[in-house]
Design a protein around this motif. Structure first.
Motif, PDB file in Angstrom:
ATOM      1  N   ASP A 166      41.611  31.726  31.022  1.00  0.00           N
ATOM      2  CA  ASP A 166      42.181  32.885  31.685  1.00  0.00           C
ATOM      3  C   ASP A 166      41.118  33.638  32.473  1.00  0.00           C
ATOM      4  N   SER A 167      41.579  34.459  33.380  1.00  0.00           N
ATOM      5  CA  SER A 167      40.674  35.301  34.156  1.00  0.00           C
ATOM      6  C   SER A 167      39.832  36.174  33.237  1.00  0.00           C
ATOM      7  N   THR A 168      38.590  36.387  33.637  1.00  0.00           N
ATOM      8  CA  THR A 168      37.570  37.155  32.900  1.00  0.00           C
ATOM      9  C   THR A 168      37.153  36.506  31.592  1.00  0.00           C
ATOM     10  N   ASN A 172      33.361  35.235  37.868  1.00  0.00           N
ATOM     11  CA  ASN A 172      33.993  34.056  37.285  1.00  0.00           C
ATOM     12  C   ASN A 172      34.168  32.988  38.362  1.00  0.00           C
ATOM     13  N   ASN A 177      35.446  28.922  39.393  1.00  0.00           N
ATOM     14  CA  ASN A 177      36.243  27.741  39.073  1.00  0.00           C
ATOM     15  C   ASN A 177      36.259  26.827  40.287  1.00  0.00           C
TER      16      ASN A 177
END
Length: 394
Positions: free
Chosen positions: A57-59, A77, A79
């Motif tokens: 998930d984000s963060t 972050n 990806n």
């Protein structure tokens, strides 16, 4: 402003099979702490963090970094599929080189599940859709076979068609990978295998067998990068620098030329390598050790030529002559590579970095490549991105 970038500290945790690891935040924090300890600096001196992972998930980056400290610094972050870890390193290096910060951490981790890679969403277009369409147009699609194996197996097939090499040539890469991994306490698979065992393992997608495919893996790795002035001010190790680094993405040739080698990033690799060699004033003949993206044996073979380690059409001879291992011209994947060390997507690029820094410092123990002064890293992600990094011992 262009600062010389020192890799002052590296760290990683032993890679494991899914279900046998700590959670991602614990793994990430432990790898970051290991890199800080290696650099011999306090986390309070780190000014930015770039944290990579693919499945999360984000963060999630903050969740891992907060296990190290709460200093209020920016946490970015990242990806970028399988090149995520080296993309985080690319951003950290860029921040230091530009003078935006004096010290940054690049961290990567992955908590994976068993089985072939899958997309996370079914209610929107996949970023791999164009690649899948291109692959299907070139070679068709085989229901039941893992999609990634079809991409890279197809690349192997196209190489075989052009140069008439034997399927066993790919299998020899797995044998070499396991021999190297047997010396690496951080690797998942440390038992050696014979060529007969590799070729007799279950077929995945011709010419690939199971022992020619990297396993889903959990793990984490990190690097501390800083300016040379910062390193000297704080008494840090300045022996290893990032001499040059390049990130490339796809061009028209990926989709328009009907060649599966190009679909899986051969042209990205070649362009990134050429940019790095030109920037560094160093050629492939000057490289003693390489960590390259061997997600499948077929990709290692074509990458030899993409990086210029051996001329086009000579990869089979390069392997048969033992020029890809100890006693040969350039030691490839002394860690065991993705095939044997494991491939936790977000951590892979930084695990490669860690291995090469150890090699250049002379700290790789049983895996040590004697006289290593230049080390090359290649990390590839379909979708796509390729990062090539050249490290130099000062």
């Amino acid at each position: 402003m262009s600062n010389k970038v020192v890799v002052a500290g590296v760290g990683m945790i032993p890679f494991t099979k899914p279900g046998q690891s700590d959670d991602y935040a614990t793994m990430g924090a432990n790898a970051a702490k290991a890199a800080l300890a290696d650099a011999r600096i306090d986390y309070a001196l780190v000014q930015q963090a770039y944290v990579g992972y693919v499945y999360g998930d984000s963060t999630s980056g903050q969740a891992a970094i907060y296990g190290v400290g709460l200093t209020g610094i920016p946490v970015v972050n990242v990806n970028n599929n399988c090149s995520t870890g080296s993309t985080a390193l690319f951003l950290a290096r860029q921040a230091v080189e530009s003078g935006a910060v004096e010290c940054a951490i690049a961290l990567g981790f992955e908590q994976m599940v068993p089985g072939a890679l899958k997309g996370a969403y079914t209610d929107r277009p996949s970023p791999m859709e164009r690649f899948a369409r291109t692959m299907t147009a070139v070679q068709g699609y085989e229901e039941g076979a893992p999609r990634a194996a079809q991409f890279f197996g197809g690349a192997g097939r196209d190489y075989m068609k052009e140069y008439d090499i034997k399927p066993e040539t790919f299998g020899r890469i797995s044998v070499k990978a396991r021999q190297h991994a047997a010396r690496n306490p951080f690797a998942v698979f440390r038992n050696t295998v014979t060529l007969e065992e590799v070729m007799a393992s279950p077929a995945v997608f011709d010419p690939l067998t199971r022992l020619q495919c990297c396993p889903p893996t959990c793990g984490a790795a990190a690097a501390i990068v800083c300016s040379e002035a910062f390193a000297k001010k704080h008494g840090l190790d300045t022996r290893v620098i990032i001499k040059a680094q390049s990130m490339t993405t796809d061009r028209n040739s990926t989709f328009d030329e009907g060649d599966m080698r190009k679909v899986v990033g051969f042209d990205m690799t070649r362009a990134a390598a050429q940019q790095v060699y030109e920037a560094a004033g160093v050629g492939p003949e000057d490289i003693q050790v390489v960590e390259l993206h061997d997600c499948f044996t077929a990709n290692e073979l074509i990458t030899y030529e993409g990086l210029g380690l051996t001329p086009a059409g000579t990869a089979e001879k390069f392997i048969l002559d033992g020029d890809n291992t100890y006693g040969g011209r350039v030691v490839t994947n002394p860690s065991g590579g993705l095939l044997s060390k494991g491939h936790p997507l977000g951590a892979t690029g930084l695990a490669q970095c860690t291995e090469l820094v150890w090699q250049l410092r002379g700290e790789a123990q049983e895996r040590q490549v004697e006289g290593a002064r230049h080390a090359l890293q290649h990390n590839l992600g379909l979708g796509g991105a390729c990062v090539v990094t050249l490290y130099e011992r000062q």
